[in-house]
Design a protein around this motif. Structure first.
Motif, PDB file in Angstrom:
ATOM      1  N   ALA A  82      26.537 -24.028  13.666  1.00 31.92           N
ATOM      2  CA  ALA A  82      27.275 -24.080  14.935  1.00 31.92           C
ATOM      3  C   ALA A  82      28.732 -24.485  14.721  1.00 31.92           C
ATOM      4  CB  ALA A  82      26.588 -25.046  15.895  1.00 31.92           C
TER       5      ALA A  82
ATOM      6  N   GLU B 287      22.358 -19.962  17.985  1.00 30.78           N
ATOM      7  CA  GLU B 287      23.220 -19.287  17.019  1.00 30.78           C
ATOM      8  C   GLU B 287      22.648 -17.975  16.489  1.00 30.78           C
ATOM      9  OE1 GLU B 287      26.308 -20.047  16.193  1.00 30.78           O
ATOM     10  OE2 GLU B 287      26.306 -21.751  17.567  1.00 30.78           O
ATOM     11  N   SER B 288      21.565 -17.489  17.053  1.00 30.78           N
ATOM     12  CA  SER B 288      21.004 -16.195  16.649  1.00 30.78           C
ATOM     13  C   SER B 288      21.559 -15.099  17.554  1.00 30.78           C
ATOM     14  CB  SER B 288      19.476 -16.209  16.731  1.00 30.78           C
ATOM     15  OG  SER B 288      18.913 -17.041  15.753  1.00 30.78           O
ATOM     16  N   PRO B 289      22.478 -14.264  17.060  1.00 33.87           N
ATOM     17  CA  PRO B 289      23.108 -13.270  17.937  1.00 33.87           C
ATOM     18  C   PRO B 289      22.123 -12.311  18.602  1.00 33.87           C
ATOM     19  CG  PRO B 289      24.331 -13.475  15.882  1.00 33.87           C
ATOM     20  CD  PRO B 289      23.066 -14.262  15.709  1.00 33.87           C
TER      21      PRO B 289
ATOM     22  N   CYS C  40      29.617 -12.149  20.868  1.00 32.80           N
ATOM     23  CA  CYS C  40      28.753 -12.670  21.931  1.00 32.80           C
ATOM     24  C   CYS C  40      29.583 -13.090  23.142  1.00 32.80           C
ATOM     25  CB  CYS C  40      27.957 -13.870  21.423  1.00 32.80           C
ATOM     26  SG  CYS C  40      26.699 -13.488  20.190  1.00 32.80           S
TER      27      CYS C  40
ATOM     28  N   ALA D  71      30.951 -16.619  22.829  1.00 30.19           N
ATOM     29  CA  ALA D  71      31.682 -16.977  21.612  1.00 30.19           C
ATOM     30  C   ALA D  71      32.734 -18.031  21.922  1.00 30.19           C
ATOM     31  CB  ALA D  71      32.347 -15.740  21.020  1.00 30.19           C
TER      32      ALA D  71
ATOM     33  N   THR E  51      30.629 -21.488  13.382  1.00 28.85           N
ATOM     34  CA  THR E  51      30.961 -20.578  14.477  1.00 28.85           C
ATOM     35  C   THR E  51      32.223 -21.038  15.191  1.00 28.85           C
ATOM     36  OG1 THR E  51      28.639 -19.970  14.796  1.00 28.85           O
ATOM     37  CG2 THR E  51      30.125 -19.605  16.647  1.00 28.85           C
TER      38      THR E  51
ATOM     39  N   ARG F 143      28.466 -13.270  16.201  1.00 28.84           N
ATOM     40  CA  ARG F 143      28.692 -14.392  17.132  1.00 28.84           C
ATOM     41  C   ARG F 143      30.017 -14.241  17.870  1.00 28.84           C
ATOM     42  NH1 ARG F 143      27.649 -16.880  19.905  1.00 28.84           N
ATOM     43  NH2 ARG F 143      27.817 -19.135  19.595  1.00 28.84           N
TER      44      ARG F 143
ATOM     45  N   ARG G 202      25.697  -9.747  24.276  1.00 33.83           N
ATOM     46  CA  ARG G 202      26.925  -9.201  23.708  1.00 33.83           C
ATOM     47  C   ARG G 202      27.998  -9.111  24.786  1.00 33.83           C
ATOM     48  NH1 ARG G 202      28.747  -3.792  23.339  1.00 33.83           N
ATOM     49  NH2 ARG G 202      26.715  -3.042  24.077  1.00 33.83           N
TER      50      ARG G 202
ATOM     51  N   LEU H 224      21.293 -13.476  22.032  1.00 35.22           N
ATOM     52  CA  LEU H 224      22.404 -13.819  22.905  1.00 35.22           C
ATOM     53  C   LEU H 224      22.993 -12.537  23.477  1.00 35.22           C
ATOM     54  CD1 LEU H 224      24.121 -16.457  20.571  1.00 35.22           C
ATOM     55  CD2 LEU H 224      22.586 -16.912  22.500  1.00 35.22           C
TER      56      LEU H 224
ATOM     57  N   HIS I 255      26.725 -12.376  10.402  1.00 32.55           N
ATOM     58  CA  HIS I 255      26.225 -13.231  11.477  1.00 32.55           C
ATOM     59  C   HIS I 255      27.389 -13.773  12.310  1.00 32.55           C
ATOM     60  CE1 HIS I 255      25.764 -17.485  12.741  1.00 32.55           C
ATOM     61  NE2 HIS I 255      24.730 -16.985  13.395  1.00 32.55           N
ATOM     62  N   LEU I 256      28.399 -14.301  11.630  1.00 29.45           N
ATOM     63  CA  LEU I 256      29.533 -14.893  12.344  1.00 29.45           C
ATOM     64  C   LEU I 256      30.342 -13.832  13.078  1.00 29.45           C
ATOM     65  CD1 LEU I 256      30.462 -17.459   9.582  1.00 29.45           C
ATOM     66  CD2 LEU I 256      29.639 -18.023  11.887  1.00 29.45           C
TER      67      LEU I 256
END
Length: 262
Positions: free
Chosen positions: A109, A194-196, A147, A150, A112, A144, A201, A199, A140-141
């Motif tokens: 986190a 933190e799992s895109p 998202c 973000a 991110t 994020r 978009r 979450l 991954h980042l």
């Protein structure tokens, strides 16, 4: 299920140990050749790794492209990937490459938030649209940053029009089952936050998920999961494994560079 084996990339790539020194050497050569168009070690925050490198095109920039490095949130830094700016630079993009605090010093986190700070700092330096790309943990980042929640100021988020997560880790649940979690310290709350894949978009950020056809099945699953949950396209590059899937970014004419730079 052997989760460590499922996410052990190097164990299934011939000559895996040769890749990191090759990347570092190519990156150093690229920086030297770019001369004063490489602005290095620019701070974006107070941490020792809160630094970014900015690579300038020859002429007025089309906008800002941010590349986020991978390493399972445990290793590497921006210095190993400078040469991957070559492709986007040829298309007129200014390229920013940030480092970020690694585990176990930082939780995901925090990483991110730091990447959000890095993009915000670079956005103050470069006008125009923003594209974001990254590989593995950097994928991954990247996701994020696409998202809706973000950690970005609204004006910066509004400028992010394209994201290309390459070999992304979209669901952190399986990672928490590996030995890496001794350093990552993922728990249920952080996995959810933190799992895109789980979450929303950001609606205006066009997203293309990219993955190598010869990657571990777990990475193909992660890529497809993100594309399905986000209703966005995914591309499987034939013959590419986890270590060479990102290398075509150094080539201005490669399909990956075309996807990232537009």
């Amino acid at each position: 299920m052997d989760w460590d084996r499922a996410y052990a990339n190097g164990d299934f790539i011939e000559g895996a140990a040769d890749y990191p020194p090759k990347w570092a050497a190519a990156a150093a050569t690229f920086r030297d050749a770019l001369g004063d168009r490489a602005r290095l070690d620019l701070p974006y925050g107070p941490g020792a790794r809160n630094r970014l490198d900015l690579f300038l095109p020859d002429g007025a920039p089309r906008g800002l492209l941010v590349f986020i490095h991978g390493g399972y949130w445990l290793g590497f830094g921006r210095e190993s990937w400078s040469h991957l700016a070559a492709g986007p630079l040829a298309h007129g993009w200014t390229v920013a490459m940030p480092s970020y605090t690694l585990a176990p010093e930082a939780r995901i986190a925090q990483m991110t938030r730091e990447v959000g700070q890095a993009i915000t700092t670079a956005a103050d330096m470069v006008a125009g649209p923003i594209h974001v790309a990254g590989h593995s943990a950097g994928g991954h980042l990247t996701a994020r940053m696409a998202c809706a929640n973000a950690p970005l100021p609204p004006a910066v988020a509004a400028r992010i029009v394209r994201a290309v997560p390459v070999s992304p880790l979209a669901d952190l649940g399986p990672i928490a089952r590996t030995r890496m979690n001794e350093s990552l310290a993922l728990d249920a709350a952080e996995i959810a936050a933190e799992s895109p894949a789980y979450l929303a978009r950001r609606a205006h950020t066009e997203t293309l998920v990219w993955v190598g056809g010869q990657e571990r099945p777990s990475f193909l699953w992660q890529a497809r999961l993100l594309s399905e949950e986000w209703a966005c396209p995914w591309h499987v590059e034939p013959g590419q494994h986890h270590f060479n899937v990102i290398e075509p970014l150094a080539d201005a004419d490669s399909p990956l560079t075309q996807a990232v730079a537009g």
